[in-house]
Design a protein around this motif. Structure first.
Motif, PDB file in Angstrom:
ATOM      1  N   ILE A   1       0.828  -1.219   0.000  1.00 14.95           N
ATOM      2  CA  ILE A   1       0.000   0.000   0.000  1.00 14.95           C
ATOM      3  C   ILE A   1       0.858   1.262   0.000  1.00 14.95           C
ATOM      4  CG2 ILE A   1      -1.922  -1.126   1.201  1.00 14.95           C
ATOM      5  CD1 ILE A   1      -0.979   0.414   3.746  1.00 14.95           C
ATOM      6  N   GLU A   2       2.160   1.118  -0.269  1.00 14.16           N
ATOM      7  CA  GLU A   2       3.065   2.254  -0.093  1.00 14.16           C
ATOM      8  C   GLU A   2       2.663   3.469  -0.910  1.00 14.16           C
ATOM      9  OE1 GLU A   2       7.761   3.192  -0.857  1.00 14.16           O
ATOM     10  OE2 GLU A   2       7.247   1.441   0.362  1.00 14.16           O
ATOM     11  N   GLN A   3       2.355   3.293  -2.183  1.00 16.81           N
ATOM     12  CA  GLN A   3       2.026   4.441  -3.018  1.00 16.81           C
ATOM     13  C   GLN A   3       0.771   5.156  -2.520  1.00 16.81           C
ATOM     14  OE1 GLN A   3       1.763   3.650  -7.216  1.00 16.81           O
ATOM     15  NE2 GLN A   3       1.051   5.707  -7.710  1.00 16.81           N
ATOM     16  N   GLY A   4      -0.273   4.380  -2.259  1.00 15.87           N
ATOM     17  CA  GLY A   4      -1.501   4.989  -1.759  1.00 15.87           C
ATOM     18  C   GLY A   4      -1.319   5.616  -0.394  1.00 15.87           C
ATOM     19  N   LEU A   5      -0.511   4.963   0.456  1.00 20.89           N
ATOM     20  CA  LEU A   5      -0.259   5.487   1.792  1.00 20.89           C
ATOM     21  C   LEU A   5       0.453   6.827   1.723  1.00 20.89           C
ATOM     22  CD1 LEU A   5      -0.125   5.228   4.875  1.00 20.89           C
ATOM     23  CD2 LEU A   5       1.978   3.884   4.580  1.00 20.89           C
ATOM     24  N   VAL A   6       1.473   6.931   0.882  1.00 21.30           N
ATOM     25  CA  VAL A   6       2.213   8.185   0.746  1.00 21.30           C
ATOM     26  C   VAL A   6       1.283   9.305   0.282  1.00 21.30           C
ATOM     27  CG1 VAL A   6       3.946   9.334  -0.685  1.00 21.30           C
ATOM     28  CG2 VAL A   6       4.498   7.176   0.442  1.00 21.30           C
ATOM     29  N   GLU A   7       0.401   8.997  -0.660  1.00 17.01           N
ATOM     30  CA  GLU A   7      -0.544  10.010  -1.142  1.00 17.01           C
ATOM     31  C   GLU A   7      -1.488  10.463  -0.031  1.00 17.01           C
ATOM     32  OE1 GLU A   7      -2.431   8.145  -4.438  1.00 17.01           O
ATOM     33  OE2 GLU A   7      -0.689   8.327  -5.767  1.00 17.01           O
ATOM     34  N   GLU A   8      -1.986   9.522   0.764  1.00 18.34           N
ATOM     35  CA  GLU A   8      -2.897   9.871   1.851  1.00 18.34           C
ATOM     36  C   GLU A   8      -2.184  10.689   2.931  1.00 18.34           C
ATOM     37  OE1 GLU A   8      -5.972   9.673   1.881  1.00 18.34           O
ATOM     38  OE2 GLU A   8      -6.480   8.196   0.359  1.00 18.34           O
ATOM     39  N   LEU A   9      -0.953  10.312   3.257  1.00 17.07           N
ATOM     40  CA  LEU A   9      -0.201  11.059   4.266  1.00 17.07           C
ATOM     41  C   LEU A   9       0.100  12.472   3.786  1.00 17.07           C
ATOM     42  CD1 LEU A   9       2.308   8.311   5.463  1.00 17.07           C
ATOM     43  CD2 LEU A   9       0.351   9.209   6.740  1.00 17.07           C
ATOM     44  N   SER A  10       0.419  12.621   2.505  1.00 15.49           N
ATOM     45  CA  SER A  10       0.666  13.942   1.954  1.00 15.49           C
ATOM     46  C   SER A  10      -0.590  14.808   2.026  1.00 15.49           C
ATOM     47  CB  SER A  10       1.134  13.818   0.498  1.00 15.49           C
ATOM     48  OG  SER A  10       1.287  15.086  -0.101  1.00 15.49           O
ATOM     49  N   ALA A  11      -1.744  14.216   1.670  1.00 15.00           N
ATOM     50  CA  ALA A  11      -3.002  14.958   1.733  1.00 15.00           C
ATOM     51  C   ALA A  11      -3.332  15.346   3.175  1.00 15.00           C
ATOM     52  CB  ALA A  11      -4.133  14.117   1.138  1.00 15.00           C
ATOM     53  N   TYR A  12      -3.028  14.446   4.113  1.00 12.88           N
ATOM     54  CA  TYR A  12      -3.288  14.734   5.522  1.00 12.88           C
ATOM     55  C   TYR A  12      -2.435  15.912   6.003  1.00 12.88           C
ATOM     56  CZ  TYR A  12      -2.976  14.378  10.573  1.00 12.88           C
ATOM     57  OH  TYR A  12      -2.965  14.673  11.899  1.00 12.88           O
ATOM     58  N   LEU A  13      -1.145  15.921   5.636  1.00 11.55           N
ATOM     59  CA  LEU A  13      -0.287  17.020   6.049  1.00 11.55           C
ATOM     60  C   LEU A  13      -0.745  18.341   5.441  1.00 11.55           C
ATOM     61  CD1 LEU A  13       3.373  15.646   6.039  1.00 11.55           C
ATOM     62  CD2 LEU A  13       1.902  16.150   7.983  1.00 11.55           C
ATOM     63  N   LEU A  14      -1.215  18.295   4.198  1.00 12.71           N
ATOM     64  CA  LEU A  14      -1.721  19.518   3.568  1.00 12.71           C
ATOM     65  C   LEU A  14      -2.941  20.044   4.323  1.00 12.71           C
ATOM     66  CD1 LEU A  14      -1.567  21.572   1.287  1.00 12.71           C
ATOM     67  CD2 LEU A  14      -2.909  20.021  -0.136  1.00 12.71           C
TER      68      LEU A  14
ATOM     69  N   SER B   1       5.268  23.967  -1.212  1.00 11.73           N
ATOM     70  CA  SER B   1       4.745  23.062  -2.239  1.00 11.73           C
ATOM     71  C   SER B   1       3.883  22.013  -1.564  1.00 11.73           C
ATOM     72  CB  SER B   1       5.895  22.368  -2.998  1.00 11.73           C
ATOM     73  OG  SER B   1       6.551  21.436  -2.148  1.00 11.73           O
ATOM     74  N   GLN B   2       3.207  21.210  -2.368  1.00 13.54           N
ATOM     75  CA  GLN B   2       2.486  20.046  -1.839  1.00 13.54           C
ATOM     76  C   GLN B   2       3.463  19.191  -1.033  1.00 13.54           C
ATOM     77  OE1 GLN B   2      -0.789  19.218  -2.632  1.00 13.54           O
ATOM     78  NE2 GLN B   2      -0.900  17.203  -1.699  1.00 13.54           N
ATOM     79  N   PRO B   3       3.090  18.728   0.166  1.00 13.48           N
ATOM     80  CA  PRO B   3       4.018  17.896   0.942  1.00 13.48           C
ATOM     81  C   PRO B   3       4.471  16.668   0.157  1.00 13.48           C
ATOM     82  CG  PRO B   3       2.165  18.574   2.304  1.00 13.48           C
ATOM     83  CD  PRO B   3       1.838  18.981   0.899  1.00 13.48           C
ATOM     84  N   LEU B   4       5.761  16.432   0.166  1.00 19.18           N
ATOM     85  CA  LEU B   4       6.350  15.274  -0.515  1.00 19.18           C
ATOM     86  C   LEU B   4       6.895  14.330   0.551  1.00 19.18           C
ATOM     87  CD1 LEU B   4       7.330  13.871  -3.143  1.00 19.18           C
ATOM     88  CD2 LEU B   4       9.446  15.182  -2.908  1.00 19.18           C
ATOM     89  N   ILE B   5       6.452  13.068   0.510  1.00 16.17           N
ATOM     90  CA  ILE B   5       6.855  12.083   1.514  1.00 16.17           C
ATOM     91  C   ILE B   5       7.506  10.898   0.807  1.00 16.17           C
ATOM     92  CG2 ILE B   5       6.043  10.524   3.331  1.00 16.17           C
ATOM     93  CD1 ILE B   5       3.683  12.486   3.687  1.00 16.17           C
ATOM     94  N   GLU B   6       8.634  10.458   1.338  1.00 14.82           N
ATOM     95  CA  GLU B   6       9.343   9.306   0.777  1.00 14.82           C
ATOM     96  C   GLU B   6       9.636   8.316   1.899  1.00 14.82           C
ATOM     97  OE1 GLU B   6      13.568   8.223  -1.487  1.00 14.82           O
ATOM     98  OE2 GLU B   6      13.019  10.323  -1.103  1.00 14.82           O
ATOM     99  N   LEU B   7       9.330   7.058   1.667  1.00 21.11           N
ATOM    100  CA  LEU B   7       9.656   6.011   2.627  1.00 21.11           C
ATOM    101  C   LEU B   7      10.996   5.375   2.256  1.00 21.11           C
ATOM    102  CD1 LEU B   7       6.236   4.152   3.088  1.00 21.11           C
ATOM    103  CD2 LEU B   7       7.061   6.241   4.186  1.00 21.11           C
TER     104      LEU B   7
END
Length: 237
Positions: free
Chosen positions: A72-85, A97-103
């Motif tokens: 679920i990494e890709q979807g998780l990163v997108e959800e976490l970015s949206a949450y931080l925004l 910029s839009q929050p960028l998250i990398e695992l």
């Protein structure tokens, strides 16, 4: 329903869709969201009238946690970015910029441990869409921090060193009387990166060169700002 509860529900759908009850990671996605928000809050940086927070995050996980999250990494990163925004908007914090998250994986970490690096990365001076989406490198045009002006309806307004608020309020620096303009609709502020356009959580949003901005965006000479039915021309020299 709270932002965090919405995130929990969305992530639950990702988990069930990926491998249902087989999910066994000690690092829970919602806990990652909480830790990222705490990291954002702990790195607040005041610049003139805005408070900026990091827009890039590296999350270090143990090898086992990383494997468990992989489906679920890709979807998780997108959800976490949206949450931080959403968190930044709720706290009236500015993002470059839009929050960028990398695992990433750190073999020194045990199951359930994680580390987070937070960075505030400025944007390159590109089109509005690129300015919102792309983190900057160190190269490119220098910051435009000279004297700035806004022209609207035949009037030319000087933007002072402390920036300018645009809105319907008579206390605004640039007053727009239209009813589709919020009392404090937008603001232009200056930092070491240049002049920055910020939507002050307005009702009807802000457009820059025909594109809606969702995060603070660097301005360049000749940009056209649309607020309600008004067009404002930005100049800097």
């Amino acid at each position: 329903m709270s932002v965090l509860r919405n995130l929990e529900n969305r992530i639950a759908g990702l988990v069930e869709g990926a491998f249902g009850r087989a999910f066994r990671s000690e690092i829970r996605p919602v806990e990652l969201a909480r830790r990222l928000a705490r990291e954002m809050d702990s790195h607040r940086r005041s610049l003139l009238s805005s408070t900026y927070v990091p827009n890039e995050y590296i999350v270090w996980l143990s090898p086992e946690d990383r494997r468990q999250l992989a489906p679920i990494e890709q979807g998780l990163v997108e959800e976490l970015s949206a949450y931080l925004l959403e968190h930044a908007r709720a706290e009236r914090l500015a993002l470059a910029s839009q929050p960028l998250i990398e695992l990433r994986t750190d073999r020194r970490l045990a199951l359930g441990e994680c580390g987070i690096e937070a960075h505030l990365v400025r944007q390159e001076r590109r089109s509005p869409d690129e300015r919102q989406a792309a983190p900057v490198g160190a190269r490119g045009r220098g910051p435009e921090v000279g004297q700035a002006y806004l022209s609207v309806g035949g009037s030319r307004h000087v933007i002072g060193p402390h920036g300018a608020v645009i809105g319907r309020s008579p206390d605004a620096d640039v007053v727009l009387s239209s009813t589709d303009v919020s009392r404090r609709h937008a603001e232009i502020v200056r930092d070491e990166a240049g002049w920055v356009l910020v939507d002050l959580s307005s009702t009807n949003g802000v457009r820059l060169n025909a594109s809606t901005i969702g995060v603070p965006t660097l301005l360049t000479d000749g940009d056209v700002i649309e607020i309600g039915s008004s067009e404002l021309n930005f100049e800097v020299n």
